[in-house]
Design a protein around this motif. Sequence first.
Motif, PDB file in Angstrom:
ATOM      1  N   ALA A  11      45.292  43.189  49.757  1.00  0.00           N
ATOM      2  CA  ALA A  11      44.383  43.194  48.606  1.00  0.00           C
ATOM      3  C   ALA A  11      43.475  44.426  48.637  1.00  0.00           C
ATOM      4  CB  ALA A  11      43.556  41.911  48.583  1.00  0.00           C
ATOM      5  N   GLU A  12      42.997  44.786  49.819  1.00  0.00           N
ATOM      6  CA  GLU A  12      42.142  45.968  49.949  1.00  0.00           C
ATOM      7  C   GLU A  12      42.919  47.244  49.609  1.00  0.00           C
ATOM      8  OE1 GLU A  12      39.949  48.432  53.497  1.00  0.00           O
ATOM      9  OE2 GLU A  12      40.062  46.251  53.705  1.00  0.00           O
ATOM     10  N   ALA A  13      44.142  47.358  50.107  1.00  0.00           N
ATOM     11  CA  ALA A  13      44.973  48.530  49.809  1.00  0.00           C
ATOM     12  C   ALA A  13      45.301  48.600  48.324  1.00  0.00           C
ATOM     13  CB  ALA A  13      46.257  48.480  50.634  1.00  0.00           C
ATOM     14  N   LEU A  14      45.618  47.469  47.727  1.00  0.00           N
ATOM     15  CA  LEU A  14      45.935  47.438  46.301  1.00  0.00           C
ATOM     16  C   LEU A  14      44.742  47.853  45.452  1.00  0.00           C
ATOM     17  CD1 LEU A  14      47.987  44.142  46.336  1.00  0.00           C
ATOM     18  CD2 LEU A  14      48.882  46.427  45.817  1.00  0.00           C
ATOM     19  N   GLU A  15      43.582  47.365  45.802  1.00  0.00           N
ATOM     20  CA  GLU A  15      42.370  47.730  45.060  1.00  0.00           C
ATOM     21  C   GLU A  15      42.103  49.229  45.161  1.00  0.00           C
ATOM     22  OE1 GLU A  15      39.334  47.643  42.533  1.00  0.00           O
ATOM     23  OE2 GLU A  15      40.640  45.935  42.946  1.00  0.00           O
ATOM     24  N   ALA A  16      42.315  49.786  46.327  1.00  0.00           N
ATOM     25  CA  ALA A  16      42.027  51.206  46.545  1.00  0.00           C
ATOM     26  C   ALA A  16      43.044  52.134  45.884  1.00  0.00           C
ATOM     27  CB  ALA A  16      41.973  51.500  48.046  1.00  0.00           C
ATOM     28  N   LEU A  17      44.309  51.719  45.807  1.00  0.00           N
ATOM     29  CA  LEU A  17      45.364  52.664  45.435  1.00  0.00           C
ATOM     30  C   LEU A  17      46.094  52.394  44.113  1.00  0.00           C
ATOM     31  CD1 LEU A  17      46.959  53.172  48.950  1.00  0.00           C
ATOM     32  CD2 LEU A  17      45.461  54.748  47.711  1.00  0.00           C
ATOM     33  N   THR A  18      46.002  51.186  43.580  1.00  0.00           N
ATOM     34  CA  THR A  18      46.718  50.898  42.336  1.00  0.00           C
ATOM     35  C   THR A  18      46.165  51.749  41.202  1.00  0.00           C
ATOM     36  OG1 THR A  18      47.173  48.634  43.041  1.00  0.00           O
ATOM     37  CG2 THR A  18      47.355  49.096  40.687  1.00  0.00           C
ATOM     38  N   ARG A  19      47.056  52.413  40.505  1.00  0.00           N
ATOM     39  CA  ARG A  19      46.668  53.251  39.364  1.00  0.00           C
ATOM     40  C   ARG A  19      46.747  52.389  38.114  1.00  0.00           C
ATOM     41  NH1 ARG A  19      49.222  57.742  35.950  1.00  0.00           N
ATOM     42  NH2 ARG A  19      51.181  56.669  36.354  1.00  0.00           N
ATOM     43  N   ARG A  20      45.659  52.304  37.382  1.00  0.00           N
ATOM     44  CA  ARG A  20      45.597  51.484  36.169  1.00  0.00           C
ATOM     45  C   ARG A  20      45.652  52.396  34.946  1.00  0.00           C
ATOM     46  NH1 ARG A  20      43.279  49.301  40.414  1.00  0.00           N
ATOM     47  NH2 ARG A  20      43.614  47.099  40.802  1.00  0.00           N
ATOM     48  N   VAL A  21      46.623  52.127  34.062  1.00  0.00           N
ATOM     49  CA  VAL A  21      46.864  52.970  32.897  1.00  0.00           C
ATOM     50  C   VAL A  21      46.732  52.115  31.639  1.00  0.00           C
ATOM     51  CG1 VAL A  21      48.505  54.519  31.758  1.00  0.00           C
ATOM     52  CG2 VAL A  21      48.461  54.369  34.272  1.00  0.00           C
ATOM     53  N   ALA A  22      45.743  52.424  30.815  1.00  0.00           N
ATOM     54  CA  ALA A  22      45.508  51.671  29.585  1.00  0.00           C
ATOM     55  C   ALA A  22      46.570  52.000  28.539  1.00  0.00           C
ATOM     56  CB  ALA A  22      44.119  51.994  29.030  1.00  0.00           C
ATOM     57  N   ASP A  23      46.901  50.982  27.739  1.00  0.00           N
ATOM     58  CA  ASP A  23      47.792  51.124  26.589  1.00  0.00           C
ATOM     59  C   ASP A  23      49.191  51.619  26.953  1.00  0.00           C
ATOM     60  OD1 ASP A  23      45.794  50.202  24.827  1.00  0.00           O
ATOM     61  OD2 ASP A  23      44.903  52.199  24.779  1.00  0.00           O
ATOM     62  N   PHE A  24      49.704  51.151  28.085  1.00  0.00           N
ATOM     63  CA  PHE A  24      51.071  51.479  28.476  1.00  0.00           C
ATOM     64  C   PHE A  24      51.755  50.214  28.986  1.00  0.00           C
ATOM     65  CE2 PHE A  24      54.417  52.693  31.399  1.00  0.00           C
ATOM     66  CZ  PHE A  24      55.095  53.634  30.658  1.00  0.00           C
ATOM     67  N   PRO A  25      52.951  49.895  28.578  1.00  0.00           N
ATOM     68  CA  PRO A  25      53.856  50.648  27.720  1.00  0.00           C
ATOM     69  C   PRO A  25      53.587  50.495  26.229  1.00  0.00           C
ATOM     70  CG  PRO A  25      54.954  48.687  28.481  1.00  0.00           C
ATOM     71  CD  PRO A  25      53.600  48.712  29.137  1.00  0.00           C
ATOM     72  N   GLU A  26      52.604  49.677  25.886  1.00  0.00           N
ATOM     73  CA  GLU A  26      52.222  49.567  24.483  1.00  0.00           C
ATOM     74  C   GLU A  26      50.725  49.304  24.404  1.00  0.00           C
ATOM     75  OE1 GLU A  26      53.281  44.976  23.393  1.00  0.00           O
ATOM     76  OE2 GLU A  26      54.971  46.349  23.525  1.00  0.00           O
ATOM     77  N   GLU A  27      50.176  49.505  23.218  1.00  0.00           N
ATOM     78  CA  GLU A  27      48.737  49.358  23.020  1.00  0.00           C
ATOM     79  C   GLU A  27      48.265  47.959  23.418  1.00  0.00           C
ATOM     80  OE1 GLU A  27      45.480  49.846  19.460  1.00  0.00           O
ATOM     81  OE2 GLU A  27      47.336  51.013  19.373  1.00  0.00           O
ATOM     82  N   GLY A  28      47.141  47.917  24.091  1.00  0.00           N
ATOM     83  CA  GLY A  28      46.559  46.655  24.519  1.00  0.00           C
ATOM     84  C   GLY A  28      46.977  46.195  25.907  1.00  0.00           C
ATOM     85  N   VAL A  29      47.928  46.879  26.522  1.00  0.00           N
ATOM     86  CA  VAL A  29      48.414  46.510  27.854  1.00  0.00           C
ATOM     87  C   VAL A  29      47.783  47.432  28.888  1.00  0.00           C
ATOM     88  CG1 VAL A  29      50.454  46.393  29.341  1.00  0.00           C
ATOM     89  CG2 VAL A  29      50.610  45.647  26.961  1.00  0.00           C
ATOM     90  N   GLY A 173      55.468  24.828  40.239  1.00  0.00           N
ATOM     91  CA  GLY A 173      54.754  24.399  41.436  1.00  0.00           C
ATOM     92  C   GLY A 173      55.391  24.839  42.738  1.00  0.00           C
ATOM     93  N   ALA A 174      56.423  25.673  42.684  1.00  0.00           N
ATOM     94  CA  ALA A 174      57.044  26.181  43.916  1.00  0.00           C
ATOM     95  C   ALA A 174      56.047  27.054  44.655  1.00  0.00           C
ATOM     96  CB  ALA A 174      58.291  26.991  43.577  1.00  0.00           C
ATOM     97  N   PRO A 175      56.190  27.176  45.965  1.00  0.00           N
ATOM     98  CA  PRO A 175      55.269  28.030  46.725  1.00  0.00           C
ATOM     99  C   PRO A 175      55.239  29.455  46.163  1.00  0.00           C
ATOM    100  CG  PRO A 175      56.606  26.735  48.217  1.00  0.00           C
ATOM    101  CD  PRO A 175      57.174  26.524  46.829  1.00  0.00           C
ATOM    102  N   LEU A 176      54.025  29.978  46.035  1.00  0.00           N
ATOM    103  CA  LEU A 176      53.815  31.315  45.476  1.00  0.00           C
ATOM    104  C   LEU A 176      52.778  32.035  46.303  1.00  0.00           C
ATOM    105  CD1 LEU A 176      53.960  33.504  43.202  1.00  0.00           C
ATOM    106  CD2 LEU A 176      52.203  32.162  42.005  1.00  0.00           C
ATOM    107  N   ALA A 177      53.129  33.251  46.741  1.00  0.00           N
ATOM    108  CA  ALA A 177      52.187  34.119  47.436  1.00  0.00           C
ATOM    109  C   ALA A 177      51.919  35.321  46.534  1.00  0.00           C
ATOM    110  CB  ALA A 177      52.745  34.585  48.777  1.00  0.00           C
ATOM    111  N   VAL A 178      50.644  35.591  46.297  1.00  0.00           N
ATOM    112  CA  VAL A 178      50.205  36.737  45.495  1.00  0.00           C
ATOM    113  C   VAL A 178      49.244  37.542  46.356  1.00  0.00           C
ATOM    114  CG1 VAL A 178      49.017  37.509  43.401  1.00  0.00           C
ATOM    115  CG2 VAL A 178      50.416  35.420  43.354  1.00  0.00           C
ATOM    116  N   LEU A 179      49.530  38.826  46.501  1.00  0.00           N
ATOM    117  CA  LEU A 179      48.699  39.661  47.365  1.00  0.00           C
ATOM    118  C   LEU A 179      47.444  40.181  46.681  1.00  0.00           C
ATOM    119  CD1 LEU A 179      51.386  41.781  49.252  1.00  0.00           C
ATOM    120  CD2 LEU A 179      50.541  39.455  49.727  1.00  0.00           C
ATOM    121  N   GLY A 180      47.499  40.430  45.378  1.00  0.00           N
ATOM    122  CA  GLY A 180      46.338  40.972  44.662  1.00  0.00           C
ATOM    123  C   GLY A 180      46.456  40.708  43.186  1.00  0.00           C
ATOM    124  N   GLY A 181      45.428  41.174  42.452  1.00  0.00           N
ATOM    125  CA  GLY A 181      45.462  41.047  40.998  1.00  0.00           C
ATOM    126  C   GLY A 181      44.727  39.850  40.551  1.00  0.00           C
TER     127      GLY A 181
END
Length: 181
Positions: A11-29, A173-181
């Motif tokens: 989670a720490e690595a994702l927060e530091a390095l994930t590049r966030r791009v507005a309106d891609f691949p379409e407006e509002g995303v 309800g199956a097991p789900l692991a999410v690292l970040g977001g």
Amino acid sequence: MDPTSSYSSAAEALEALTRRVADFPEEGVLFEDLTPVLADAEALAVVIRELSAAARDFGADMIGGLDARGFLIGSAVAYDLGIGILAVRKKGKLPPPVLSEEYSTEYSEAALEIPAEGIDLRGKRVVLIDDVLATGGTLVAATNLIERAGGSVVGYAVVLEVKALGGRERLGGAPLAVLGG
């Protein structure tokens, strides 16, 4: 924490390095680009370590990596665990015969395929790995394919989740692991 890593968690690595791009691949995303995470050796290592732990906990004896970023991270997890990986491909990328499953994404209609011959999935306990859980359509389609081939999906592990799109609810309800977001 790995004493050689500058990240204490994925989670720490994702927060530091994930590049966030507005309106891609379409407006509002807001597109969350994991390319910088994958390119950083320490970040990649902590992401793979945490995904591997989840897959091990879910009892995987095979990883299913979803086209295309799921191949990258799923292959590393499978290697780390000493098990095989099933490449779950986009339509038209595998030679026949194939099993195919259509599904809806947040942007369009699509289909996934797996080989109908050459890989025996009967009785295999598969953990599906992908980069992002959004609507859940891709993971549900992959689950249906694996079940049609005789395997069972025992859990899901993703790097990021777009919670507003409700994909988690489609996984039954199956097991789900999410690292970040």
